[in-house]
Design a protein around this motif. Structure first.
Motif, PDB file in Angstrom:
ATOM      1  N   ILE A 168      10.073  -1.320  15.136  1.00 47.68           N
ATOM      2  CA  ILE A 168      10.426   0.064  14.809  1.00 47.68           C
ATOM      3  C   ILE A 168      11.944   0.177  14.719  1.00 47.68           C
ATOM      4  CG2 ILE A 168      10.276   2.478  15.539  1.00 47.68           C
ATOM      5  CD1 ILE A 168       7.589   1.188  14.914  1.00 47.68           C
ATOM      6  N   PRO A 169      12.494   0.607  13.598  1.00 50.51           N
ATOM      7  CA  PRO A 169      13.953   0.715  13.471  1.00 50.51           C
ATOM      8  C   PRO A 169      14.483   1.892  14.304  1.00 50.51           C
ATOM      9  CG  PRO A 169      12.870   1.551  11.489  1.00 50.51           C
ATOM     10  CD  PRO A 169      11.790   0.961  12.342  1.00 50.51           C
ATOM     11  N   GLU A 174      19.069  -0.021  10.391  1.00 45.16           N
ATOM     12  CA  GLU A 174      17.961  -0.928  10.738  1.00 45.16           C
ATOM     13  C   GLU A 174      16.753  -0.678   9.843  1.00 45.16           C
ATOM     14  OE1 GLU A 174      18.982  -1.419  15.533  1.00 45.16           O
ATOM     15  OE2 GLU A 174      16.967  -0.804  14.888  1.00 45.16           O
ATOM     16  N   MET A 175      16.543   0.605   9.462  1.00 46.54           N
ATOM     17  CA  MET A 175      15.401   0.920   8.582  1.00 46.54           C
ATOM     18  C   MET A 175      15.606   0.288   7.203  1.00 46.54           C
ATOM     19  SD  MET A 175      13.866   4.692   7.679  1.00 46.54           S
ATOM     20  CE  MET A 175      15.134   5.113   6.481  1.00 46.54           C
ATOM     21  N   MET A 176      16.841   0.319   6.712  1.00 47.94           N
ATOM     22  CA  MET A 176      17.115  -0.306   5.420  1.00 47.94           C
ATOM     23  C   MET A 176      17.039  -1.831   5.523  1.00 47.94           C
ATOM     24  SD  MET A 176      17.357   2.301   3.510  1.00 47.94           S
ATOM     25  CE  MET A 176      18.040   1.769   1.949  1.00 47.94           C
ATOM     26  N   GLN A 177      17.468  -2.372   6.689  1.00 40.68           N
ATOM     27  CA  GLN A 177      17.342  -3.824   6.894  1.00 40.68           C
ATOM     28  C   GLN A 177      15.870  -4.238   6.919  1.00 40.68           C
ATOM     29  OE1 GLN A 177      19.541  -4.814  10.464  1.00 40.68           O
ATOM     30  NE2 GLN A 177      21.433  -3.937   9.650  1.00 40.68           N
ATOM     31  N   LEU A 178      15.043  -3.412   7.562  1.00 41.62           N
ATOM     32  CA  LEU A 178      13.607  -3.689   7.571  1.00 41.62           C
ATOM     33  C   LEU A 178      13.044  -3.635   6.157  1.00 41.62           C
ATOM     34  CD1 LEU A 178      10.833  -4.070   8.934  1.00 41.62           C
ATOM     35  CD2 LEU A 178      10.764  -1.584   9.312  1.00 41.62           C
ATOM     36  N   SER A 179      13.490  -2.650   5.369  1.00 40.05           N
ATOM     37  CA  SER A 179      13.030  -2.548   3.980  1.00 40.05           C
ATOM     38  C   SER A 179      13.371  -3.831   3.221  1.00 40.05           C
ATOM     39  CB  SER A 179      13.681  -1.338   3.295  1.00 40.05           C
ATOM     40  OG  SER A 179      13.354  -0.138   3.956  1.00 40.05           O
ATOM     41  N   ILE A 188       6.225  -4.753  -0.684  1.00 43.29           N
ATOM     42  CA  ILE A 188       6.924  -3.511  -1.038  1.00 43.29           C
ATOM     43  C   ILE A 188       6.979  -2.614   0.212  1.00 43.29           C
ATOM     44  CG2 ILE A 188       6.852  -1.446  -2.486  1.00 43.29           C
ATOM     45  CD1 ILE A 188       5.370  -3.142  -4.567  1.00 43.29           C
ATOM     46  N   PRO A 189       8.179  -2.173   0.631  1.00 42.11           N
ATOM     47  CA  PRO A 189       8.275  -1.434   1.899  1.00 42.11           C
ATOM     48  C   PRO A 189       7.716  -0.014   1.873  1.00 42.11           C
ATOM     49  CG  PRO A 189      10.459  -1.734   0.907  1.00 42.11           C
ATOM     50  CD  PRO A 189       9.505  -2.546   0.090  1.00 42.11           C
ATOM     51  N   ASN A 249      14.765   2.555  -6.315  1.00 42.01           N
ATOM     52  CA  ASN A 249      14.806   1.093  -6.225  1.00 42.01           C
ATOM     53  C   ASN A 249      13.394   0.558  -6.480  1.00 42.01           C
ATOM     54  OD1 ASN A 249      14.915  -1.598  -5.447  1.00 42.01           O
ATOM     55  ND2 ASN A 249      16.384  -1.202  -3.803  1.00 42.01           N
ATOM     56  N   SER A 250      13.206  -0.096  -7.614  1.00 41.57           N
ATOM     57  CA  SER A 250      11.859  -0.553  -7.992  1.00 41.57           C
ATOM     58  C   SER A 250      11.312  -1.592  -7.024  1.00 41.57           C
ATOM     59  CB  SER A 250      11.882  -1.120  -9.412  1.00 41.57           C
ATOM     60  OG  SER A 250      12.780  -2.220  -9.489  1.00 41.57           O
ATOM     61  N   GLU A 251      12.177  -2.246  -6.227  1.00 43.18           N
ATOM     62  CA  GLU A 251      11.692  -3.216  -5.237  1.00 43.18           C
ATOM     63  C   GLU A 251      11.228  -2.531  -3.953  1.00 43.18           C
ATOM     64  OE1 GLU A 251      14.998  -5.926  -4.732  1.00 43.18           O
ATOM     65  OE2 GLU A 251      14.065  -7.342  -6.133  1.00 43.18           O
ATOM     66  N   TYR A 252      11.647  -1.273  -3.778  1.00 43.90           N
ATOM     67  CA  TYR A 252      11.380  -0.578  -2.510  1.00 43.90           C
ATOM     68  C   TYR A 252      10.147   0.337  -2.558  1.00 43.90           C
ATOM     69  CZ  TYR A 252      15.652  -1.870   0.026  1.00 43.90           C
ATOM     70  OH  TYR A 252      16.630  -2.534   0.720  1.00 43.90           O
ATOM     71  N   VAL A 253       9.753   0.772  -3.741  1.00 43.81           N
ATOM     72  CA  VAL A 253       8.678   1.775  -3.815  1.00 43.81           C
ATOM     73  C   VAL A 253       7.529   1.266  -4.694  1.00 43.81           C
ATOM     74  CG1 VAL A 253      10.062   3.828  -3.362  1.00 43.81           C
ATOM     75  CG2 VAL A 253       9.937   2.933  -5.680  1.00 43.81           C
ATOM     76  N   VAL A 254       6.318   1.567  -4.274  1.00 45.43           N
ATOM     77  CA  VAL A 254       5.129   1.139  -5.013  1.00 45.43           C
ATOM     78  C   VAL A 254       5.126   1.786  -6.403  1.00 45.43           C
ATOM     79  CG1 VAL A 254       2.607   1.214  -5.100  1.00 45.43           C
ATOM     80  CG2 VAL A 254       3.771   0.823  -2.916  1.00 45.43           C
ATOM     81  N   GLY A 255       5.062   0.934  -7.422  1.00 44.53           N
ATOM     82  CA  GLY A 255       5.006   1.447  -8.794  1.00 44.53           C
ATOM     83  C   GLY A 255       6.344   1.801  -9.387  1.00 44.53           C
ATOM     84  N   GLY A 256       7.435   1.535  -8.634  1.00 47.25           N
ATOM     85  CA  GLY A 256       8.759   1.901  -9.138  1.00 47.25           C
ATOM     86  C   GLY A 256       8.895   3.410  -9.293  1.00 47.25           C
TER      87      GLY A 256
END
Length: 431
Positions: A168-169, A174-179, A188-189, A249-256
């Protein structure tokens, strides 16, 4: 068979009418006039299952007092209520989903101040100071808060977190590092969907409000909501950009970005529970559990942590929403209903039904049906900084208009300075 029943029913009906014609009324037999039914009218935006739950928690009031609650649920509450008030037909009591509308009626002298029949001591025993202020105008309390929604939550699947070795960040960093770690693991985070039909955009405004509280602080947040700083202010621009770091960020969210714009907000959380999961993090309010698949068990498949502060040791502010009662007509029946609503009894009754949080001080945490909900209620009670959903407090042309559409335009790639200027230009001159 059916015909015989019909005939028998018809005979009974005819007999009843005949007896009714011959039987003296209660007034005639006792010589006393029957008391008219005592009624209080209540208008609320709650319909469907929520309406049924509200009626269940109001039933003990009628049983104890004999006062009937004539309930009317209106989907178009924000439109219906002003029309009713303007035509001289306000309900005795109304439940507001937004304190901004309540405050406008209070400023116009349409509402009954609570201090005309409740003591300040009673109110302060029932509600934290910040909630009383949210329902007050010129230091006079008008609103009785009934339900609350904690918006600053990140939902996750604890079993999947444990399986992947995720923690848990404690800070935004830390939350962005976890992502980034989740991306490095080939996954995909975030699940994020903002589609909400005509109200598309509100999910994004909640994100930006939460970020404003963390990056700019409560004082600047208040200035922004009250239009003491413009939408083009650097703090607002920074909040949009922090949101964009995730949502665009297309790498961070489902479906861009296309997935963010086209996925209904109520469906987007389901990615947490797929096998394999489509995502590992979902920021959304406490209400979202009502959209979970039926086989999801709170505490086992779904848990929450507060959206973290920017840096270690900083306050964790809570963005909240809720429903608040106010009184238009000063009648004994309306006063009795407001006294009932100010007591912990109806709050506890709904808490036991689940899917509900109360801002009432006297509602025990033990009343809530599970640990995850109890933890949210504890966050609500102990938060040092609480701020109401800013878009609900802004003038409707901005808060539920250009701010919502501005989020959509930003996600669609429109230049941010232009988006912010368009929102700023829409602010009413008198506000």
């Amino acid at each position: 068979m059916g015909k015989k029943v019909f005939l028998a029913t018809g005979s009974i009906l005819g007999l009843s009418l005949l007896l009714g014609a011959c039987t003296p009324t209660a007034e005639e037999s006792t010589g006393e006039r029957a008391e008219p039914t005592r009624t209080v009218t209540l208008l609320s935006p709650m319909t469907g299952e929520q309406k049924q739950q509200l009626e269940r928690v109001l039933a003990p009031f009628t049983e104890a007092t004999g006062i009937e609650v004539a309930y009317e649920g209106a989907n178009a509450f924000a439109t219906v209520l002003p029309v009713r008030v303007e035509s001289g037909d306000p309900p005795d009591v109304a439940m507001f989903p937004q304190p901004g509308l309540l405050q406008r009626f209070a400023q116009a002298g349409e509402l009954v101040p609570l201090d005309t029949f409740m003591s300040r001591t009673q109110l302060e025993k029932s509600y934290p100071r910040q909630w009383l202020e949210l329902g007050s105008v010129n230091d006079r309390a008008y609103g009785l808060w009934y339900s609350a929604s904690v918006k600053s939550l990140v939902w996750y699947n604890p079993q999947e977190f444990q399986r992947q070795g995720y923690s848990i960040p404690q800070t935004w960093s830390e939350m962005m590092q976890l992502s980034e770690q989740i991306v490095d693991d080939g996954k995909i985070p975030w699940c994020l969907g903002i589609d909400s039909g005509e109200t598309t955009g509100w999910v994004g405004t909640d994100w930006i409000e939460d970020i404003m509280l963390r990056t700019a602080g409560a004082r600047v947040y208040d200035q922004w909501v009250n239009h003491e700083i413009p939408f083009t202010h650097s703090a607002v621009k920074n909040a949009f950009e922090e949101f964009g770091e995730i949502a665009r960020n297309s790498e961070y969210v489902v479906g861009g970005v296309v997935g963010v714009l086209s996925t209904p907000y109520g469906d987007s959380v389901n990615g947490l529970f797929r096998q394999p999961p489509r995502c590992y993090l979902h920021r959304q309010g406490s209400f979202i559990e009502s959209f979970f698949p039926q086989d999801v068990t709170l505490g086992e498949d779904a848990d929450v942590f507060p959206l973290p502060p920017m840096s270690e040791g900083e306050d964790v502010p809570l963005l909240v929403a809720g429903d608040v009662f106010a009184m238009f007509n000063d009648t004994p029946e309306a006063r009795a209903l407001m006294q009932y609503l100010a007591s912990p009894k109806p709050h506890e009754a709904w808490a036991r039904l689940g899917g509900y949080l109360s801002p009432h001080r006297q509602v025990s945490l033990d009343t809530y049906p599970n640990e995850v909900t109890r933890r949210q209620a504890e966050l609500l009670m102990n938060a040092e900084t609480i701020r109401f959903d800013g878009s609900d407090l802004m003038p409707p042309s901005v808060g539920t208009g250009t701010f919502w559409s501005g989020v959509v335009n930003y996600l669609n790639g429109k230049e941010l300075d232009r988006v912010l200027q368009n929102i700023e230009d829409s602010w009413p001159e008198e506000s």
